[in-house]
Scaffold this active site. Sequence first.
Site, PDB file in Angstrom:
ATOM      1  CE  LYS A  24      -5.802   2.799   5.904  1.00 14.65           C
ATOM      2  NZ  LYS A  24      -4.680   3.626   5.452  1.00 14.65           N
ATOM      3  CB  SER A  25      -4.368  -0.638  -0.124  1.00 18.90           C
ATOM      4  OG  SER A  25      -3.547  -0.512   0.996  1.00 18.90           O
TER       5      SER A  25
ATOM      6  NE  ARG B 261      -2.357   0.738  -4.618  1.00 19.89           N
ATOM      7  CZ  ARG B 261      -1.927   1.009  -3.388  1.00 19.89           C
ATOM      8  NH1 ARG B 261      -2.778   1.355  -2.434  1.00 19.89           N
ATOM      9  NH2 ARG B 261      -0.633   0.953  -3.083  1.00 19.89           N
TER      10      ARG B 261
ATOM     11  CG  ASP C 139      -0.415  -1.774   7.197  1.00 19.88           C
ATOM     12  OD1 ASP C 139       0.599  -1.122   7.521  1.00 19.88           O
ATOM     13  OD2 ASP C 139      -1.056  -1.534   6.161  1.00 19.88           O
TER      14      ASP C 139
ATOM     15  CE  LYS D 240       4.454   1.106   7.449  1.00 25.21           C
ATOM     16  NZ  LYS D 240       4.196   1.310   6.031  1.00 25.21           N
TER      17      LYS D 240
HETATM   18  C1  S3P Z   1       0.112   0.943   1.707  1.00 23.79           C
HETATM   19  C2  S3P Z   1       1.385   0.455   1.778  1.00 23.79           C
HETATM   20  C3  S3P Z   1       2.095   0.213   3.053  1.00 23.79           C
HETATM   21  C4  S3P Z   1       1.123   0.157   4.219  1.00 23.79           C
HETATM   22  C5  S3P Z   1       0.105   1.260   4.196  1.00 23.79           C
HETATM   23  C6  S3P Z   1      -0.694   1.235   2.905  1.00 23.79           C
HETATM   24  C7  S3P Z   1      -0.475   1.168   0.375  1.00 23.79           C
HETATM   25  O1  S3P Z   1       3.007   1.265   3.249  1.00 23.79           O
HETATM   26  O2  S3P Z   1       1.817   0.191   5.448  1.00 23.79           O
HETATM   27  O3  S3P Z   1      -0.775   1.132   5.288  1.00 23.79           O
HETATM   28  O4  S3P Z   1      -1.708   1.356   0.272  1.00 23.79           O
HETATM   29  O5  S3P Z   1       0.288   1.151  -0.616  1.00 23.79           O
HETATM   30  P1  S3P Z   1       4.510   1.238   2.619  1.00 23.79           P
HETATM   31  O6  S3P Z   1       4.362   1.027   1.190  1.00 23.79           O
HETATM   32  O7  S3P Z   1       5.088   2.576   2.898  1.00 23.79           O
HETATM   33  O8  S3P Z   1       5.199   0.138   3.344  1.00 23.79           O
END
Ligand code: S3P
Length: 419
Positions: free
Chosen positions: A13-14, A18, A306, A333
């Site tokens: 997902k991250s 991007r 997570d 969260k």
């Molecule tokens: C994410 C960063 C994390 C994570 C989120 C996705 C990202 O959050 O908990 O599910 O894609 O950069 P934080 O950067 O706020 O800790």
Amino acid sequence: MALQGEITLPGDKSISHRALMFSALGDGVSQLENLNPGADVQTTRDALINCGIQIEEKKGIVHVQGGGLRPFKQPDQALNCGNSGTTARLMLGLLAAHPIHVHFTGDRSLSKRPMDRIIRPLQQMGTNISARERKYLPLMLNGRDLWALDYRLPFASAQVKSAILLAGLHAKGETTVKSPVFSRDHTEQMLKAMGAKVKIKGRAVSISTLTKPLQAITMRVPGDFSAAAFFITAALLVPESDLIIRRVGINPTRTAFLQVVQEMGGNVTIANQEEHLGEAVADLQIRSSKLKGIQIYPEQIANLIDELPLIALLATQAKGETVVNGAEELRVKESDRIKAIVTNINAWGGKIFERHDGFSIEGPSRLKGGKVITFDDHRIAMTMGVAGLISDTPAQLDNPNCVDISHPGFFHELRALSN
Ligand code: S3P
């Protein structure tokens, strides 16, 4: 009812957020395969389309027409970021230097999550943002020219780091973000692979003004490690399981969960490792294991943020005490995940104790199963869905559909593996 066989998981997902966003700044068409199919990534896709980016899907491959250095146009409606913190925070950084006025909104959960952590540094770069109570959505961004920033993050957050670096792409001078501990580095790795001038010195990342478009990419997004963590947990806990997860992202800034699980006695092995655009990918094999409790320290938290609800579940079946400290970020969260996991595990007869910045658990204990309050949070729903595989009665979730945020089909895939 062991978990056996092989699976591949939806794209990370991250990385998917991007890949879509950075492709918009590309010099041609980027082709993205295995993007995460959940609602959050769709939200980013819609937000980019609203800002004038052309995105099409052909035979499962998403084609993003890069628009060069400053590709974003005035959207004719609000950017509704839904449940997605990553969309709201990264898009703010990405759009900040464009001469456009953008209204950001979100659902009930996102509208309660702090945005001042992004607003403050972006304001120091010259952005004009007005937000409800100065820190919540809805907010209005009035893009304008920015100057570079040297910023020390007060806590580890990949989202805040990324938002500042993205704004830095269009700011005058070199922007630097220093983090107190390492957080996921997908932004800096991908921007570097696409030709941006990125310097990484320990926990400090610097970015120079973009003088030419990023290079368009062809990418197969690795399987989502955070999605894999639910299946790893299930295979560790359900007796006689032996599961292989193919082509999962194992970026070292994302996988502290693996080390924690191995330290608890979990049998997880890594094979066939490769690298693509700065991201390591491998196959994982997991066999059910006897676990023991452990201590988790504040400096480990960012790299397993997570996965912490799953650590709580694993700890209910581990011998001895597990303590999680320094995880106050969990309270902001998609739900207050400390409260959510403590409420559900306690209701099922587990011995979990709430702390202001985490929890402690005594194991092993028998989980009775039954009703689950998901708090409309995908990771709580999936954690308790996995818990239901080892409880006396099955889990009854108040909102099973919330898993669609990151992994539509999660319950179907879990059932298909259990025999
Ligand atoms: C994410 C960063 C994390 C994570 C989120 C996705 C990202 O959050 O908990 O599910 O894609 O950069 P934080 O950067 O706020 O800790």
